[in-house]
Design a protein around this motif. Structure first.
Motif, PDB file in Angstrom:
ATOM      1  N   ARG A  51     -28.357  98.900   8.239  1.00 57.84           N
ATOM      2  CA  ARG A  51     -27.827  97.965   9.118  1.00 57.84           C
ATOM      3  C   ARG A  51     -26.509  97.661   8.900  1.00 57.84           C
ATOM      4  O   ARG A  51     -25.477  97.580   9.745  1.00 57.84           O
ATOM      5  CB  ARG A  51     -28.940  96.815   9.669  1.00 57.84           C
TER       6      ARG A  51
ATOM      7  N   ARG B 293     -32.918  99.699  17.945  1.00 64.79           N
ATOM      8  CA  ARG B 293     -33.009 101.375  18.370  1.00 64.79           C
ATOM      9  C   ARG B 293     -31.585 102.067  18.404  1.00 64.79           C
ATOM     10  O   ARG B 293     -31.686 103.152  17.976  1.00 64.79           O
ATOM     11  CB  ARG B 293     -33.507 101.212  19.782  1.00 64.79           C
ATOM     12  N   GLU B 294     -30.554 101.289  18.687  1.00 70.27           N
ATOM     13  CA  GLU B 294     -29.293 101.816  18.971  1.00 70.27           C
ATOM     14  C   GLU B 294     -29.009 101.955  17.074  1.00 70.27           C
ATOM     15  O   GLU B 294     -28.323 102.995  16.736  1.00 70.27           O
ATOM     16  CB  GLU B 294     -28.286 100.724  19.367  1.00 70.27           C
ATOM     17  N   ASN B 295     -29.286 101.106  16.352  1.00 62.99           N
ATOM     18  CA  ASN B 295     -28.866 101.377  14.790  1.00 62.99           C
ATOM     19  C   ASN B 295     -29.732 102.412  14.328  1.00 62.99           C
ATOM     20  O   ASN B 295     -29.223 103.216  13.476  1.00 62.99           O
ATOM     21  CB  ASN B 295     -29.425 100.099  14.029  1.00 62.99           C
ATOM     22  N   LEU B 296     -31.166 102.645  14.786  1.00 58.36           N
ATOM     23  CA  LEU B 296     -31.879 103.593  14.333  1.00 58.36           C
ATOM     24  C   LEU B 296     -31.113 104.866  14.780  1.00 58.36           C
ATOM     25  O   LEU B 296     -31.304 106.172  13.986  1.00 58.36           O
ATOM     26  CB  LEU B 296     -33.147 103.635  14.855  1.00 58.36           C
ATOM     27  N   LYS B 297     -30.620 105.066  15.658  1.00 59.35           N
ATOM     28  CA  LYS B 297     -29.906 106.310  16.323  1.00 59.35           C
ATOM     29  C   LYS B 297     -28.672 106.732  15.178  1.00 59.35           C
ATOM     30  O   LYS B 297     -28.487 107.940  15.389  1.00 59.35           O
ATOM     31  CB  LYS B 297     -29.583 106.262  17.612  1.00 59.35           C
ATOM     32  N   GLN B 298     -28.143 105.792  14.630  1.00 58.47           N
ATOM     33  CA  GLN B 298     -27.114 106.206  13.809  1.00 58.47           C
ATOM     34  C   GLN B 298     -27.542 106.394  12.403  1.00 58.47           C
ATOM     35  O   GLN B 298     -26.669 107.022  11.679  1.00 58.47           O
ATOM     36  CB  GLN B 298     -26.119 104.634  13.741  1.00 58.47           C
TER      37      GLN B 298
ATOM     38  N   TYR C  60     -34.173 108.696   7.803  1.00 54.47           N
ATOM     39  CA  TYR C  60     -35.172 107.254   8.189  1.00 54.47           C
ATOM     40  C   TYR C  60     -36.755 107.891   8.339  1.00 54.47           C
ATOM     41  O   TYR C  60     -37.807 107.077   8.055  1.00 54.47           O
ATOM     42  CB  TYR C  60     -34.649 106.560   9.382  1.00 54.47           C
TER      43      TYR C  60
ATOM     44  N   TYR D 243     -37.982 101.478  12.950  1.00 49.53           N
ATOM     45  CA  TYR D 243     -37.430 100.789  13.955  1.00 49.53           C
ATOM     46  C   TYR D 243     -38.112  99.293  13.734  1.00 49.53           C
ATOM     47  O   TYR D 243     -37.198  98.541  14.157  1.00 49.53           O
ATOM     48  CB  TYR D 243     -38.165 101.345  15.063  1.00 49.53           C
TER      49      TYR D 243
ATOM     50  N   TRP E  87     -41.725 107.001  12.434  1.00 45.59           N
ATOM     51  CA  TRP E  87     -40.676 106.428  13.643  1.00 45.59           C
ATOM     52  C   TRP E  87     -41.059 104.583  13.571  1.00 45.59           C
ATOM     53  O   TRP E  87     -39.767 104.357  13.544  1.00 45.59           O
ATOM     54  CB  TRP E  87     -40.816 107.325  14.876  1.00 45.59           C
TER      55      TRP E  87
ATOM     56  N   LYS F 147     -32.045 111.464  11.169  1.00 53.03           N
ATOM     57  CA  LYS F 147     -33.405 111.611  11.036  1.00 53.03           C
ATOM     58  C   LYS F 147     -34.083 111.918   9.668  1.00 53.03           C
ATOM     59  O   LYS F 147     -35.160 111.449   9.426  1.00 53.03           O
ATOM     60  CB  LYS F 147     -34.021 112.598  12.321  1.00 53.03           C
TER      61      LYS F 147
END
Length: 231
Positions: A77, A11-16, A22, A214, A210, A19
């Motif tokens: 990642r 989730r932290e990686n996805l925030k980086q 991804y 994830y 989403w 939008k």
């Protein structure tokens, strides 16, 4: 690391990741996996070589795009954690990737077909109770094999990026080695997403835009940690 911790890192990686990037890839992967099912239902009452070929090509496209998704988010990642350039959306569909993925697909398909045929022949010769047990064992075996092959796509991409010349069998062996002793952890991680996938079904796949990024980032994280012998 536990499944909860892996998911938190994902989730932290996805925030980086922006939008629009991804979610666009997530939408592509959702559509790629839905279209073959829709076509199959629409053409279910029809027959003909043309229809079968179209369905087969759509299935192949879905598999390749899914593999590209794994590679794309693994490279993201890497960018987040180690720096570097943003990965191209089609980074997992180069000629070298496609050639190795094709060989890998043939190996897996032939192997599974042989296993299913052998089990089918045995089942036809035994009582119903025994055949049910054999079917259960077959499902367990197939799940175990799928888990042991979890990292093959990542190994292939690593070899392509680094220019390493290994056979597909060697890449399969590398995944087999990396998943040794980690099958239960991988199974628990994948099962931890089950609720999300059920919810995705209720949203007609929309949540998958989403969820797929994830999930892919979570599996990619286990690959990196398995290489470092931390998972």
């Amino acid at each position: 690391m536990k499944a909860k911790e892996i998911r938190a890192l994902a989730r932290e990686n996805l925030k980086q990741i922006p939008k629009k990037i991804y979610m666009s890839m997530g939408l592509l992967l959702v559509v790629a996996n839905i279209i073959p099912s829709v076509v199959n239902q629409v053409t279910d009452s029809k027959s003909g070589v043309g229809v079968n070929i179209i369905f087969f090509l759509l299935e192949i496209a879905a598999v390749l795009l899914t593999a590209n998704g794994y590679i794309f988010f693994d490279r993201w990642r890497n960018k987040i954690q180690k720096g570097g350039e943003e990965p191209n959306a089609w980074c997992g569909l180069s000629g070298q990737h496609l050639a190795r993925l094709a060989v890998y697909g043939v190996i897996v398909s032939v192997t599974l077909a042989i296993v299913v045929v052998i089990v089918g022949l045995v089942i036809s010769q035994v009582p119903v109770a025994v055949s049910i047990i054999l079917l259960i064992l077959l499902v367990v075996l197939l799940v175990w094999i799928e888990l042991r092959l979890t990292y093959v796509v990542y190994v292939i991409d690593d070899d392509v990026r680094t220019g390493q010349k290994r056979s597909v069998w060697a890449e399969i062996g590398a995944s087999w080695k990396l998943t040794k002793g980690r099958v239960w952890k991988l199974l628990c991680l994948k099962l931890s997403f089950l609720g999300w996938y059920i919810l995705t079904a209720f949203t007609l796949g929309i949540l998958g835009i989403w969820l797929i990024p994830y999930y892919n980032l979570a599996i990619a994280e286990t690959y990196e940690q398995s290489k470092e012998d931390k998972y």
